[in-house]
Design an enzyme around this catalytic site. Structure first.
Site, PDB file in Angstrom:
ATOM      1  N   THR A  70       2.035  -0.977  -3.752  1.00 25.75           N
ATOM      2  CA  THR A  70       1.406  -2.215  -3.017  1.00 25.75           C
ATOM      3  C   THR A  70       1.989  -3.305  -3.561  1.00 25.75           C
ATOM      4  O   THR A  70       2.772  -3.206  -4.624  1.00 25.75           O
ATOM      5  CB  THR A  70      -0.149  -2.375  -3.340  1.00 25.75           C
ATOM      6  OG1 THR A  70      -0.399  -2.885  -4.867  1.00 25.75           O
ATOM      7  CG2 THR A  70      -0.921  -1.175  -3.068  1.00 25.75           C
ATOM      8  N   ASP A  71       2.340  -4.435  -2.737  1.00 23.69           N
ATOM      9  CA  ASP A  71       2.594  -5.670  -3.199  1.00 23.69           C
ATOM     10  C   ASP A  71       1.502  -6.033  -4.560  1.00 23.69           C
ATOM     11  O   ASP A  71       0.316  -5.783  -4.389  1.00 23.69           O
ATOM     12  CB  ASP A  71       2.607  -6.630  -2.218  1.00 23.69           C
ATOM     13  CG  ASP A  71       3.708  -7.884  -2.582  1.00 23.69           C
ATOM     14  OD1 ASP A  71       4.102  -8.024  -3.731  1.00 23.69           O
ATOM     15  OD2 ASP A  71       4.308  -8.377  -1.668  1.00 23.69           O
ATOM     16  N   TRP A  72       1.907  -6.926  -5.225  1.00 28.38           N
ATOM     17  CA  TRP A  72       1.337  -7.471  -6.320  1.00 28.38           C
ATOM     18  C   TRP A  72      -0.164  -8.138  -6.091  1.00 28.38           C
ATOM     19  O   TRP A  72      -0.007  -9.355  -5.595  1.00 28.38           O
ATOM     20  CB  TRP A  72       2.229  -8.382  -7.363  1.00 28.38           C
ATOM     21  CG  TRP A  72       3.077  -7.720  -8.226  1.00 28.38           C
ATOM     22  CD1 TRP A  72       3.211  -8.040  -9.562  1.00 28.38           C
ATOM     23  CD2 TRP A  72       3.694  -6.403  -8.021  1.00 28.38           C
ATOM     24  NE1 TRP A  72       4.108  -6.956 -10.219  1.00 28.38           N
ATOM     25  CE2 TRP A  72       4.381  -6.111  -9.184  1.00 28.38           C
ATOM     26  CE3 TRP A  72       3.918  -5.468  -7.035  1.00 28.38           C
ATOM     27  CZ2 TRP A  72       5.529  -4.876  -9.414  1.00 28.38           C
ATOM     28  CZ3 TRP A  72       4.796  -4.348  -7.159  1.00 28.38           C
ATOM     29  CH2 TRP A  72       5.288  -4.275  -8.444  1.00 28.38           C
TER      30      TRP A  72
ATOM     31  N   TYR B  73       1.407  -8.027   2.244  1.00 28.06           N
ATOM     32  CA  TYR B  73       0.175  -8.469   2.141  1.00 28.06           C
ATOM     33  C   TYR B  73      -0.465  -8.434   3.407  1.00 28.06           C
ATOM     34  O   TYR B  73      -1.815  -8.219   3.592  1.00 28.06           O
ATOM     35  CB  TYR B  73       0.082  -9.855   1.422  1.00 28.06           C
ATOM     36  CG  TYR B  73       0.423  -9.874   0.009  1.00 28.06           C
ATOM     37  CD1 TYR B  73      -0.024  -8.936  -1.017  1.00 28.06           C
ATOM     38  CD2 TYR B  73       1.668 -10.833  -0.270  1.00 28.06           C
ATOM     39  CE1 TYR B  73       0.329  -9.199  -2.353  1.00 28.06           C
ATOM     40  CE2 TYR B  73       1.971 -10.778  -1.687  1.00 28.06           C
ATOM     41  CZ  TYR B  73       1.357 -10.046  -2.726  1.00 28.06           C
ATOM     42  OH  TYR B  73       1.618 -10.121  -4.058  1.00 28.06           O
TER      43      TYR B  73
END
Length: 607
Positions: free
Chosen positions: A322-324, A285
């Site tokens: 992507t990260d969440w 992030y």
């Protein structure tokens, strides 16, 4: 099951996924994967392509039936995600017993077969084999074999053991239908206050590189195939150098800094992962500050990093997810969980999605809004051909994993594989070996078991301790004390999930420290501390008779080490600073650089 098995004129049996009564190239396992990918891609609608670009959380009912209830972590009913939004990648959260979990997986695959093209589901999971239980980072699953945290595997610096662990985890994942590991986490733990250190292999790039290569081989094999679990290695380009040690799950931790000009050092483990063939990559992030030629936006939106560094410099052509939660806010625990759109907070959901696709990502983690992508294409902001680039990668992965040829698992066999005795025994042995012996005054360890030995314990199950002596209620009554401690952290206010991240000060509050010291000064004391991140414990180290560190171990594992039935073999995978002043002075991107550490990186005694 809804898909029929048909025969061609020459007797070849095939699964008629699109239910048209003929053998399409993508249904034919005899054809090369690239041909199958192109045939299926040519049949897909815009909506079907958009659905593939999303992967979000999914749950199950305790009896293994599909979950249709809407909850914080499961905001959309299962049938709506699969048949309405045409999604077929999911991150499974809490699971039940192995048989019910496998049955749930098979029910989910049967639901997916009801869609027009019958594209099977890919299930992913965060780590499940250690001691953490944080739904945003890792989950503890009782049925699986239990091992030390990854940081404990690093303490042993044994690539063969790491590969053995990963192979066991692979078998247990496969038994219940999990085909993508949302790990390994190979960030370098160069900022000791960071809350996610337990999931790393420590702060040394060479050690981490050895561990990640073995880890990926154990999960994937030499190449991804029907018996593999694909690895989504994270968090590119290294998520360790967090400003003030805060985590970018939250807005106050959004910044990643490099005062030691050490950005390249954090890339070394990823170079090892690429060489080992990692199938997927997850950016973190954080937004990098102060780097030449890299935009100051979160890595998932960062074209300089995803296209320039990952795709072009390293030639990575696998899946980038992507990260969440980069696109939309979420409601959790009565709080608004802000989208982690750091550096692009001002953009709309559509603008964020476009920027991420332009950056080079293939899939959005923790999101379930494919209509956003459909809108971008229909409005001319993104060409459909851009989606094709990512959909090819995602389809190729499903074909390589063998999901189109047989997506189902043997639910009856799952209980005999998951957590089977030899797997549990291997995890138990690793727990014992990974202890680090930091102090052993007058060689007090190993203790000798003897009749009438009076033991004072804290945070140890009395029934376990009674196997070694008489448990007493106060230090004054004891011959020996054994204390189990947790590395200190600051308890944060806010949502429940925020409180699960152990962050902030590394030293015990004064009152608790004095309480611990009062025990140490009354009776010879063995202190065991769980280091999910470093701790500042100079006084405890000074006054303890013996000091052990663990990275995830049950009470019996500790007692076996204390009483000599097993020997500690670990070495510190990070240094233990001597003071918080030293922590504040060290550079967050530089390894083992605090002044006069209490115990240096690599320290560890033995019996």
């Amino acid at each position: 099951m809804t898909v029929k098995t048909l025969k061609t004129d020459d007797g070849f049996e095939f699964r008629d996924l699109n239910k048209n009564g003929r053998l399409d190239p993508y249904e034919d396992p005899r054809r090369p994967i690239e041909e199958r990918v192109e045939d299926l891609l040519s049949q897909m609608t815009l909506e079907e392509k958009a659905g593939m670009l999303f992967q979000t959380m999914i749950g199950m009912n305790p009896d293994g039936t599909l979950k249709e209830a809407v909850e914080d972590m499961n905001p959309v009913p299962t049938s709506e995600m699969v048949k309405g939004r045409l999604m077929n990648h999911f991150n499974v959260l809490a699971i039940t017993d192995p048989k019910s979990t496998a049955e749930w997986h098979n029910r989910l695959q049967a639901l997916a077969e009801e869609t027009r093209l019958g594209i099977p589901v890919t299930i992913s999971s965060d780590p499940r084999h250690a001691f953490s239980n944080n739904p945003l980072a890792s989950l503890m699953t009782q049925s699986f074999s239990q091992w030390p945290e990854p940081i404990g595997l690093a303490a042993l610096d044994n690539p063969e053991l790491v590969q053995r662990f990963a192979d066991i985890a692979r078998q247990e994942y496969l038994a219940v239908g999990i085909r993508v590991a949302l790990h390994p986490q190979i960030d370098l733990a160069t900022e000791p206050r960071w809350s996610r250190i337990s999931g790393t292999f420590g702060e040394d790039a060479e050690l981490t590189s050895r561990m990640v290569a073995a880890y990926i081989r154990g999960f994937q094999g030499e190449e991804v195939g029907p018996e593999s679990v694909a690895c989504m290695t994270k968090h590119f380009p290294g998520g360790g150098p967090q400003k003030d040690g805060e985590d970018p799950h939250f807005s106050y931790g959004k910044d990643q800094v490099y005062p030691g000009n050490n950005f390249e050092y954090h890339l070394k483990p990823f170079e090892a992962a690429f060489k080992a063939g990692t199938s997927q990559i997850m950016p973190y992030y954080g937004r990098p500050l102060g780097l030449d030629n890299i935009e100051e936006v979160g890595f998932g939106f960062n074209k300089d990093v995803i296209t320039g560094l990952l795709r072009e410099r390293y030639g990575f052509d696998g899946i980038v997810c992507t990260d969440w939660g980069l696109l939309t806010d979420a409601q959790m625990d009565g709080f608004v969980f802000e989208a982690r759109a750091w550096g692009v907070e001002h953009l709309s959901t559509e603008e964020r999605a476009k920027k991420a696709l332009d950056a080079g990502v293939d899939q959005f983690g923790g999101e379930a809004c494919p209509e956003v992508i459909v809108k971008l294409v229909r409005s001319g902001q993104i060409p459909e051909s851009r989606l094709d680039v990512s959909v090819r990668r995602l389809l190729r992965e499903k074909f390589r994993l063998g999901l189109f040829d047989n997506p189902y698992v043997d639910a009856e066999a799952a209980p005999s594989i998951v957590g089977k005795p030899e797997f549990r025994a291997a995890g138990e042995q690793a727990q014992r070996k990974a202890f680090v012996l930091l102090k052993n005054s007058e060689h007090i360890l190993p203790l000798q078991k003897r009749p009438g030995l009076k033991i004072y314990i804290e945070n140890i199950a009395p029934e376990a301790a009674r196997e070694y002596g008489d448990v007493v209620s106060s230090p004054a009554e004891a011959d020996i004390a054994i204390l189990r401690l947790q590395a200190p952290y600051e308890q944060r206010d806010g949502m429940f999930l925020e409180r699960l991240f152990h962050t902030g000060d590394l030293s015990f509050p004064e009152a608790e420290k004095q309480r611990i010291l009062s025990v140490l000064k009354q009776v010879p004391t063995v202190v065991d501390i769980f280091l999910d991140r470093p701790a500042v414990i100079p006084e405890i180290a000074e006054h303890s008779a013996a000091l052990l560190a663990n990275f995830g171990a049950n009470d019996r594992a500790l007692l076996d080490v204390v009483f000599g039935h097993a020997a500690p073999e670990g070495k510190l995978p990070f240094e233990l600073p001597s003071s918080m002043e030293a922590v504040l002075k060290q550079k967050p991107d530089v390894p083992y650089d605090s002044e006069s550490p209490l115990f240096p990186f690599g320290f560890g005694l033995s019996y």
